[in-house]
Design a protein around this motif. Structure first.
Motif, mmCIF file in Angstrom:
data_model
loop_
_atom_site.group_PDB
_atom_site.id
_atom_site.type_symbol
_atom_site.label_atom_id
_atom_site.label_comp_id
_atom_site.label_asym_id
_atom_site.label_seq_id
_atom_site.Cartn_x
_atom_site.Cartn_y
_atom_site.Cartn_z
ATOM 1 N N ALA A 152 31.873 69.098 62.785
ATOM 2 C CA ALA A 152 33.294 69.046 63.136
ATOM 3 C C ALA A 152 34.003 70.198 62.444
ATOM 4 N N ASN A 153 35.030 70.736 63.101
ATOM 5 C CA ASN A 153 35.797 71.803 62.465
ATOM 6 C C ASN A 153 37.293 71.601 62.670
ATOM 7 N N SER A 154 38.059 72.420 61.984
ATOM 8 C CA SER A 154 39.510 72.278 61.994
ATOM 9 C C SER A 154 40.142 72.737 63.298
ATOM 10 N N GLU A 155 39.353 73.320 64.185
ATOM 11 C CA GLU A 155 39.864 73.714 65.502
ATOM 12 C C GLU A 155 39.841 72.565 66.495
ATOM 13 N N GLY A 156 39.142 71.476 66.143
ATOM 14 C CA GLY A 156 39.104 70.319 67.029
ATOM 15 C C GLY A 156 37.741 69.980 67.590
ATOM 16 N N THR A 157 36.729 70.782 67.293
ATOM 17 C CA THR A 157 35.377 70.481 67.767
ATOM 18 C C THR A 157 34.789 69.306 66.995
ATOM 19 N N TYR A 158 34.135 68.421 67.735
ATOM 20 C CA TYR A 158 33.422 67.292 67.115
ATOM 21 C C TYR A 158 32.182 67.016 67.964
ATOM 22 N N VAL A 159 31.019 67.273 67.387
ATOM 23 C CA VAL A 159 29.749 67.108 68.111
ATOM 24 C C VAL A 159 28.800 66.297 67.254
ATOM 25 N N SER A 160 28.212 65.267 67.828
ATOM 26 C CA SER A 160 27.120 64.546 67.161
ATOM 27 C C SER A 160 25.870 64.705 68.006
ATOM 28 N N GLU A 161 24.731 64.871 67.339
ATOM 29 C CA GLU A 161 23.500 65.173 68.069
ATOM 30 C C GLU A 161 22.301 64.564 67.369
ATOM 31 N N GLU A 162 21.371 64.044 68.163
ATOM 32 C CA GLU A 162 20.080 63.583 67.660
ATOM 33 C C GLU A 162 19.042 64.662 67.956
ATOM 34 N N ARG A 163 18.221 64.977 66.930
ATOM 35 C CA ARG A 163 17.221 66.040 67.072
ATOM 36 C C ARG A 163 15.855 65.519 66.638
ATOM 37 N N PRO A 164 14.975 65.172 67.571
ATOM 38 C CA PRO A 164 13.612 64.766 67.224
ATOM 39 C C PRO A 164 12.649 65.942 67.274
ATOM 40 N N MET A 165 11.551 65.826 66.523
ATOM 41 C CA MET A 165 10.476 66.823 66.587
ATOM 42 C C MET A 165 9.188 66.180 66.096
ATOM 43 N N ILE A 166 8.083 66.468 66.792
ATOM 44 C CA ILE A 166 6.783 65.931 66.407
ATOM 45 C C ILE A 166 5.750 67.034 66.547
ATOM 46 N N SER A 167 4.740 67.034 65.671
ATOM 47 C CA SER A 167 3.746 68.096 65.737
ATOM 48 C C SER A 167 2.421 67.654 65.139
ATOM 49 N N VAL A 168 1.367 68.281 65.621
ATOM 50 C CA VAL A 168 0.032 68.212 65.021
ATOM 51 C C VAL A 168 -0.504 69.629 64.967
ATOM 52 N N ARG A 169 -1.100 69.985 63.826
ATOM 53 C CA ARG A 169 -1.668 71.325 63.654
ATOM 54 C C ARG A 169 -3.023 71.192 62.980
ATOM 55 N N VAL A 170 -4.018 71.906 63.501
ATOM 56 C CA VAL A 170 -5.371 71.826 62.951
ATOM 57 C C VAL A 170 -5.885 73.227 62.632
ATOM 58 N N ILE A 171 -6.605 73.325 61.505
ATOM 59 C CA ILE A 171 -7.223 74.576 61.073
ATOM 60 C C ILE A 171 -8.667 74.278 60.698
ATOM 61 N N ALA A 172 -9.575 75.116 61.179
ATOM 62 C CA ALA A 172 -10.989 75.012 60.818
ATOM 63 C C ALA A 172 -11.430 76.308 60.155
ATOM 64 N N VAL A 173 -12.128 76.188 59.035
ATOM 65 C CA VAL A 173 -12.661 77.348 58.313
ATOM 66 C C VAL A 173 -14.184 77.264 58.353
ATOM 67 N N ALA A 174 -14.810 78.281 58.914
ATOM 68 C CA ALA A 174 -16.272 78.321 59.018
ATOM 69 C C ALA A 174 -16.807 79.411 58.094
ATOM 70 N N ARG A 175 -17.990 79.136 57.542
ATOM 71 C CA ARG A 175 -18.570 80.092 56.607
ATOM 72 C C ARG A 175 -20.067 80.222 56.824
ATOM 73 N N GLU A 176 -20.532 81.462 56.742
ATOM 74 C CA GLU A 176 -21.958 81.759 56.788
ATOM 75 C C GLU A 176 -22.217 82.869 55.772
ATOM 76 N N GLU A 177 -22.815 82.497 54.654
ATOM 77 C CA GLU A 177 -22.965 83.400 53.513
ATOM 78 C C GLU A 177 -21.584 83.918 53.100
ATOM 79 N N GLN A 178 -21.366 85.230 53.109
ATOM 80 C CA GLN A 178 -20.075 85.758 52.678
ATOM 81 C C GLN A 178 -19.078 85.921 53.831
ATOM 82 N N ASN A 179 -19.480 85.570 55.005
ATOM 83 C CA ASN A 179 -18.629 85.705 56.186
ATOM 84 C C ASN A 179 -17.812 84.423 56.373
ATOM 85 N N VAL A 180 -16.499 84.530 56.272
ATOM 86 C CA VAL A 180 -15.611 83.379 56.414
ATOM 87 C C VAL A 180 -14.628 83.650 57.557
#
Length: 454
Positions: A152-180
């Motif tokens: 809200a501001n002194s100019e007269g604006t008034y806004v209410s808002e719902e903001r959802p967010m969902i996530s999945v993140r996956v990381i795999a690290v593979a190694r063979e001797e010194q190679n990663v």
């Protein structure tokens, strides 16, 4: 807090302009590192920020968690504004807004217990760990957030808002001797729990790529015709060009002002880059920014010509242009600054097969680990790549690093694909830490790109 209390606090202000932003959020995060459960947290957060502006002064800011005495917070911000001696700050006018934005989530994640969320993450993590003995480490993370924001501001604006967010993140690290080698992917949307279920194929693809990269040769350094996949193209649009289009950077950087002159030709007619915070369901989407300005599409490059930039109310007034709805804050702990929303290269007309058909020796650069930019110079690391040979995608390669001058590179884009995609895990770290964004592009072909390698 009731609207009447917020508006009473605004009326109590002695400042020339006052705004109040209140947030209440609930966040769940579950993470595995290797076989171990690293985090299973539910966090509640509530707080607010008041900003005041007085003629002849600067911004006065008060942030707080205790909402019980909002008029006192307004007074604190006002006193701060009075104490600052600065160049006069003007705000570009915007229409007064009065709006309430609610969301209805299919299979709302707030109704799912932490135990079930943990089980989902563990299933994905177990797939990674059991895929191949060469996978030596994993990181699998689930996160959801539901925010309620009032502005809200002194100019007269008034806004209410719902903001959802969902996530999945996956990381795999593979190694063979010194190679990663490492591979990653994820999904993130403004949606319910079903958006992150059923991602077993994505997880297996990540595991397979990490293993495959162990036997992939490093790309031989040199200059190539490069085809960027939609993920690399989207990251390029955001990192290399989007940040240069943020008006706070332009206003404060003489070199950027000289380069980013409206009307300058940056590429061929086939190239259009835009930012749009109003597209439904994306990570950077909100009907209003954190100054109460409506979001919408802002063309940055249109048919190869620079036609726009991203603004807050302050930068718009300073540069004599229109606000674009790009004043965004990571949370109530921060003031809004100019930031991207959903930035993309617009779809073209060239099919992928046609794009690569006449390439004798080139590189197909896929996804991105990240990169660096220094005004017009950039360097990006692809997550993986392929050699293009005699018009066909050939062997997998690694260590694909693209570098060059942005403006030269833009002029070398000679084909834009007809297969646009959004990146579903975008996050921007400008100034205040991670803020959800989306990036998108079709396949893009660029001539004469410098690729680092052996």
């Amino acid at each position: 807090m009731k609207r009447e209390q917020i508006e009473a606090a605004l009326r109590s202000s002695e400042a020339d302009y006052t705004e109040i932003r209140l947030e209440e959020g609930e966040t769940t995060r579950v993470a595995f590192r290797g076989p171990d459960l690293e985090t299973a947290d539910v966090a509640l957060d509530r707080g607010g920020i008041v900003r005041c502006l007085v003629h002849g002064g600067g911004w006065g800011i008060a942030t707080f968690n205790d909402l019980s005495n909002l008029e006192h917070r307004v007074q604190q911000a006002y006193e701060g504004a009075r104490a600052i001696q600065a160049e006069p700050i003007e705000l570009a006018p915007i229409l007064i807004a009065e709006d309430e934005i609610t969301v209805s989530l299919e299979n709302d994640f707030r109704g799912i217990g932490v135990t079930e969320k943990k089980a989902l993450v563990q299933t994905y993590n177990d797939i990674l760990l059991g895929f191949d003995s060469r996978i030596v480490d994993t990181s699998t993370t689930y996160a959801d957030e539901f925010k309620r924001i009032v502005f809200a501001n002194s100019e007269g604006t008034y806004v209410s808002e719902e903001r959802p967010m969902i996530s999945v993140r996956v990381i795999a690290v593979a190694r063979e001797e010194q190679n990663v080698q490492r591979a990653f992917d994820g999904v993130s949307r403004a949606a319910g729990f079903d958006a992150v279920t059923g991602q077993e194929d994505l997880v297996k693809t990540v595991a397979q790529r990490a293993v495959d990269l162990l036997s992939a040769p490093a790309v031989e350094g040199g200059r190539y015709t490069v085809v960027c996949d939609p993920r690399m193209g989207g990251v390029f649009a955001h990192e290399a060009f989007g940040h240069l289009s943020e008006a706070d950077f332009i206003a404060e950087n003489p070199q950027a002002r000289e380069m980013m002159v409206l009307g300058r030709r940056f590429g061929r007619d086939i190239l259009t880059i835009a930012d749009d915070g109003s597209l439904p369901g994306l990570r950077g989407t909100h009907p209003y920014d954190d100054e109460g300005t409506p979001t919408g599409r802002t063309d940055l490059i249109k048919n190869g010509e620079l036609v726009g930039r991203l603004h807050s109310r302050e930068t718009a007034a300073r540069m004599g242009e229109e606000p674009t709805g790009n004043a965004r804050a990571t949370s109530y702990r921060h003031r809004p600054i100019v930031r991207m929303t959903n930035t993309f290269i617009e779809e073209g007309e060239t099919p992928f097969e046609e794009m690569i058909s006449d390439i004798e020796q080139g590189v197909y650069a896929c996804a991105a680990f990240g990169g660096q930019t220094a005004v017009e110079n950039f360097s990006f690391s692809a997550a993986y790549g392929y050699i293009i040979r005699h018009g066909e995608v050939a062997e997998l390669v690694r260590d694909v690093v693209l570098s060059g001058n942005l403006f030269v590179t833009l002029k070398h884009i000679d084909a834009v694909g007809d297969d646009f995609e959004w990146v579903e895990w975008g996050r921007c770290g400008k100034g205040q830490g991670g803020l959800a964004v989306s990036m998108g592009a079709p396949h893009v072909r660029i001539q004469d790109v410098l690729i680092g390698g052996e």
